[in-house]
Design an enzyme around this catalytic site. Structure first.
Site, PDB file in Angstrom:
ATOM      1  N   CYS A 112       0.815  -1.225   0.000  1.00  0.00           N
ATOM      2  CA  CYS A 112       0.000   0.000   0.000  1.00  0.00           C
ATOM      3  C   CYS A 112       0.844   1.268   0.000  1.00  0.00           C
ATOM      4  O   CYS A 112       0.332   2.355  -0.261  1.00  0.00           O
ATOM      5  CB  CYS A 112      -0.931   0.013   1.210  1.00  0.00           C
ATOM      6  SG  CYS A 112      -1.939  -1.464   1.304  1.00  0.00           S
ATOM      7  N   HIS A 251      -3.167   6.695   3.870  1.00  0.00           N
ATOM      8  CA  HIS A 251      -3.633   5.466   3.228  1.00  0.00           C
ATOM      9  C   HIS A 251      -4.923   5.023   3.925  1.00  0.00           C
ATOM     10  O   HIS A 251      -5.021   5.055   5.154  1.00  0.00           O
ATOM     11  CB  HIS A 251      -2.553   4.389   3.345  1.00  0.00           C
ATOM     12  CG  HIS A 251      -3.054   3.029   2.984  1.00  0.00           C
ATOM     13  ND1 HIS A 251      -3.724   2.777   1.803  1.00  0.00           N
ATOM     14  CD2 HIS A 251      -3.016   1.845   3.656  1.00  0.00           C
ATOM     15  CE1 HIS A 251      -4.062   1.503   1.772  1.00  0.00           C
ATOM     16  NE2 HIS A 251      -3.654   0.919   2.883  1.00  0.00           N
ATOM     17  N   ASN A 281     -10.196  -0.496   1.264  1.00  0.00           N
ATOM     18  CA  ASN A 281      -8.744  -0.406   1.121  1.00  0.00           C
ATOM     19  C   ASN A 281      -8.375  -0.761  -0.319  1.00  0.00           C
ATOM     20  O   ASN A 281      -8.464  -1.916  -0.715  1.00  0.00           O
ATOM     21  CB  ASN A 281      -8.097  -1.369   2.124  1.00  0.00           C
ATOM     22  CG  ASN A 281      -6.582  -1.344   2.075  1.00  0.00           C
ATOM     23  OD1 ASN A 281      -5.982  -0.799   1.156  1.00  0.00           O
ATOM     24  ND2 ASN A 281      -5.952  -1.944   3.076  1.00  0.00           N
TER      25      ASN A 281
HETATM   26  O1  UT7 Z   1      -3.420  -1.834   3.968  1.00  0.00           O
HETATM   27  C1  UT7 Z   1      -2.418  -1.831   4.926  1.00  0.00           C
HETATM   28  C2  UT7 Z   1      -2.468  -2.854   5.940  1.00  0.00           C
HETATM   29  N1  UT7 Z   1      -3.754  -3.235   6.441  1.00  0.00           N
HETATM   30  C3  UT7 Z   1      -4.215  -2.713   7.576  1.00  0.00           C
HETATM   31  O2  UT7 Z   1      -3.690  -1.763   8.097  1.00  0.00           O
HETATM   32  C4  UT7 Z   1      -5.400  -3.399   8.234  1.00  0.00           C
HETATM   33  C5  UT7 Z   1      -5.172  -3.485   9.711  1.00  0.00           C
HETATM   34  N2  UT7 Z   1      -6.157  -4.218  10.453  1.00  0.00           N
HETATM   35  C6  UT7 Z   1      -7.457  -3.827  10.622  1.00  0.00           C
HETATM   36  O3  UT7 Z   1      -7.885  -2.881  10.002  1.00  0.00           O
HETATM   37  C7  UT7 Z   1      -8.311  -4.547  11.636  1.00  0.00           C
HETATM   38  O4  UT7 Z   1      -7.494  -5.405  12.384  1.00  0.00           O
HETATM   39  C8  UT7 Z   1      -9.488  -5.366  11.010  1.00  0.00           C
HETATM   40  C9  UT7 Z   1     -10.568  -4.434  10.488  1.00  0.00           C
HETATM   41  C10 UT7 Z   1      -8.958  -6.255   9.915  1.00  0.00           C
HETATM   42  C11 UT7 Z   1     -10.135  -6.251  12.097  1.00  0.00           C
HETATM   43  O5  UT7 Z   1     -10.549  -5.477  13.212  1.00  0.00           O
HETATM   44  P1  UT7 Z   1     -10.141  -5.913  14.694  1.00  0.00           P
HETATM   45  O6  UT7 Z   1     -10.812  -4.964  15.604  1.00  0.00           O
HETATM   46  O7  UT7 Z   1      -8.638  -5.983  14.750  1.00  0.00           O
HETATM   47  O8  UT7 Z   1     -10.812  -7.323  14.845  1.00  0.00           O
HETATM   48  P2  UT7 Z   1     -10.130  -8.737  15.183  1.00  0.00           P
HETATM   49  O9  UT7 Z   1      -9.352  -9.249  14.015  1.00  0.00           O
HETATM   50  O10 UT7 Z   1      -9.404  -8.627  16.491  1.00  0.00           O
HETATM   51  O11 UT7 Z   1     -11.399  -9.622  15.386  1.00  0.00           O
HETATM   52  C12 UT7 Z   1     -12.366  -9.380  16.437  1.00  0.00           C
HETATM   53  C13 UT7 Z   1     -13.523 -10.344  16.288  1.00  0.00           C
HETATM   54  C14 UT7 Z   1     -13.068 -11.806  16.137  1.00  0.00           C
HETATM   55  O12 UT7 Z   1     -14.014 -12.613  16.827  1.00  0.00           O
HETATM   56  P3  UT7 Z   1     -13.670 -13.167  18.290  1.00  0.00           P
HETATM   57  O13 UT7 Z   1     -12.432 -13.966  18.136  1.00  0.00           O
HETATM   58  O14 UT7 Z   1     -13.482 -11.955  19.152  1.00  0.00           O
HETATM   59  O15 UT7 Z   1     -14.871 -13.965  18.634  1.00  0.00           O
HETATM   60  C15 UT7 Z   1     -13.211 -12.061  14.661  1.00  0.00           C
HETATM   61  O16 UT7 Z   1     -13.455 -13.408  14.361  1.00  0.00           O
HETATM   62  O17 UT7 Z   1     -14.272 -10.043  15.117  1.00  0.00           O
HETATM   63  C16 UT7 Z   1     -14.424 -11.228  14.322  1.00  0.00           C
HETATM   64  N3  UT7 Z   1     -14.485 -10.837  12.917  1.00  0.00           N
HETATM   65  C17 UT7 Z   1     -15.620 -10.518  12.293  1.00  0.00           C
HETATM   66  N4  UT7 Z   1     -16.901 -10.485  12.688  1.00  0.00           N
HETATM   67  C18 UT7 Z   1     -17.825 -10.088  11.794  1.00  0.00           C
HETATM   68  C19 UT7 Z   1     -13.433 -10.705  12.061  1.00  0.00           C
HETATM   69  N5  UT7 Z   1     -13.884 -10.297  10.854  1.00  0.00           N
HETATM   70  C20 UT7 Z   1     -15.234 -10.175  10.978  1.00  0.00           C
HETATM   71  C21 UT7 Z   1     -16.250  -9.795  10.086  1.00  0.00           C
HETATM   72  N6  UT7 Z   1     -17.513  -9.764  10.528  1.00  0.00           N
HETATM   73  N7  UT7 Z   1     -15.982  -9.439   8.813  1.00  0.00           N
END
Ligand code: UT7
Length: 324
Positions: A112, A251, A281
């Site tokens: 990115c 970004h 993104n």
């Molecule tokens: O482009 C450059 C690099 N990319 C980035 O900078 C992206 C960086 N990361 C992020 O933006 C975030 O980490 C995400 C948006 C990808 C995820 O958000 P998060 O707050 O970090 O969530 P998480 O991965 O810690 O997941 C929390 C919960 C999990 O469930 P449990 O384990 O707490 O029960 C996931 O399974 O949310 C669940 N989950 C979802 N639930 C509904 C993960 N994806 C989804 C989804 N819908 N799409």
């Protein structure tokens, strides 16, 4: 020599995929996607569209905005993680299609951050006697997204943005830039299959290794620190305080990363370009699409200081400060 952005253009495919559409594909909700990422919808390329197709349209628009012709182009750099094919470069495909024969053409792989890396390379080309460098950031992440994996498939959109970089004859132009990378976290955001490590086999396809894999929450933590560092170092190099920045173009990966970075810099959100709600993104395309939008909407004025910061796979990160 001061180097400026002479023209900018962008293109996103027509098809829109909303959070409600995704609710029908994977176990997710509009509410989760909106609150965790800030994304409401994203543009998705048609089956017959490849990265050079998107790039070409963005490039033609950038040429038009710079009042230049294809024959004026001095070099073509395409930043992408989703080239049409592994080789030849997408830049060579754009070169022949846009009609700029016998000019330098190559791709940059910096995730990115690729468009900003491309700007820095273009700046050094201009300082070495080349002019009118076409820098394109373009990605079609939807083609390497696993639509059974809810942790990644809700995040990405497709698009392209392009800028023409030339010698500045005024006060406008790039004032400073800062770049770095940390390869030790290479496998927190990656596409395992398709290269020389894991070439395509029936097994690699069955194991879904040709799709993007990301440890989202690990990437998130580094992204906030890295984006802030990119901004601080870039401003320090120009000896300009954050308070003088008229517009921050980060970004667009996650609204929470954008807000946290702005807060650390003490830049109010009114001075931050946010379009992640409509685009998701778009990887290397995200910054030039946002810059084009800012100009189209009249959010930047002659003399304004614009700070662009990015973070991506690699990890790579960096910033570019320029006067419009
Ligand atoms: O482009 C450059 C690099 N990319 C980035 O900078 C992206 C960086 N990361 C992020 O933006 C975030 O980490 C995400 C948006 C990808 C995820 O958000 P998060 O707050 O970090 O969530 P998480 O991965 O810690 O997941 C929390 C919960 C999990 O469930 P449990 O384990 O707490 O029960 C996931 O399974 O949310 C669940 N989950 C979802 N639930 C509904 C993960 N994806 C989804 C989804 N819908 N799409």
């Amino acid at each position: 020599m001061r180097v400026s952005i002479a023209g900018i253009g962008s293109y996103v495919p027509e098809k829109i995929l909303t959070n409600f559409d995704l609710e029908k594909i994977v176990e997710t909700s509009d509410e989760w996607i909106t609150t965790r990422s800030g994304i409401k919808e994203r543009h998705i390329a048609a089956d017959n569209q490849a990265t050079s197709d998107l790039s070409l349209i963005a490039a033609q628009r950038a040429l038009k905005s710079a009042c230049l012709k294809p024959k004026d182009i001095g070099a073509i750099i395409v930043a992408t993680a989703t080239p049409d094919m592994l080789f030849p470069s997408t830049a060579c495909l754009v070169q022949t299609r846009i009609g700029a024969p016998r000019v330098i053409a190559f791709d940059v792989s910096a995730g990115c951050t690729g468009f900003l890396y491309g700007l820095a390379i273009a700046e050094s080309f201009v300082n070495n006697g080349y002019d009118n460098i076409l820098v394109i950031g373009a990605d079609i992440l939807s083609k390497i997204t696993d639509y059974t994996d809810r942790t990644t498939c809700v995040l990405f959109g497709d698009g392209a943005g392009a800028a023409l970089i030339k010698k500045s004859d005024g006060e406008d132009g790039i004032l400073s830039s800062y770049f770095t990378a940390d390869g030790s976290s290479w496998n927190l955001l990656w596409q395992p299959g398709g290269g020389s490590r894991i070439p395509a086999t029936h097994e690699s396809v069955e194991k879904r290794l040709h799709y993007v894999k990301m440890q989202g929450n690990e990437v998130f933590k580094v992204a906030v620190r890295a984006m802030s560092e990119a901004a601080v170092k870039t401003l320090e190099k120009a000896k300009i305080p954050a308070s003088e920045v008229a517009l921050l173009i980060p970004h667009q990966a996650n609204i929470r990363i954008i807000e946290a970075s702005a807060k650390r810099l003490n830049i109010p959100m009114e001075k931050v370009l946010v379009n992640i709600d409509r685009h998701g993104n778009t990887s290397a395309a995200s910054i030039p699409i946002a810059l084009d939008q800012a100009i189209q909407e009249g959010r930047v004025h002659k003399g304004d200081l614009i700070l662009m910061i990015a973070f991506g796979a690699g990890f790579t990160w960096g910033g570019v400060l320029f006067r419009y």
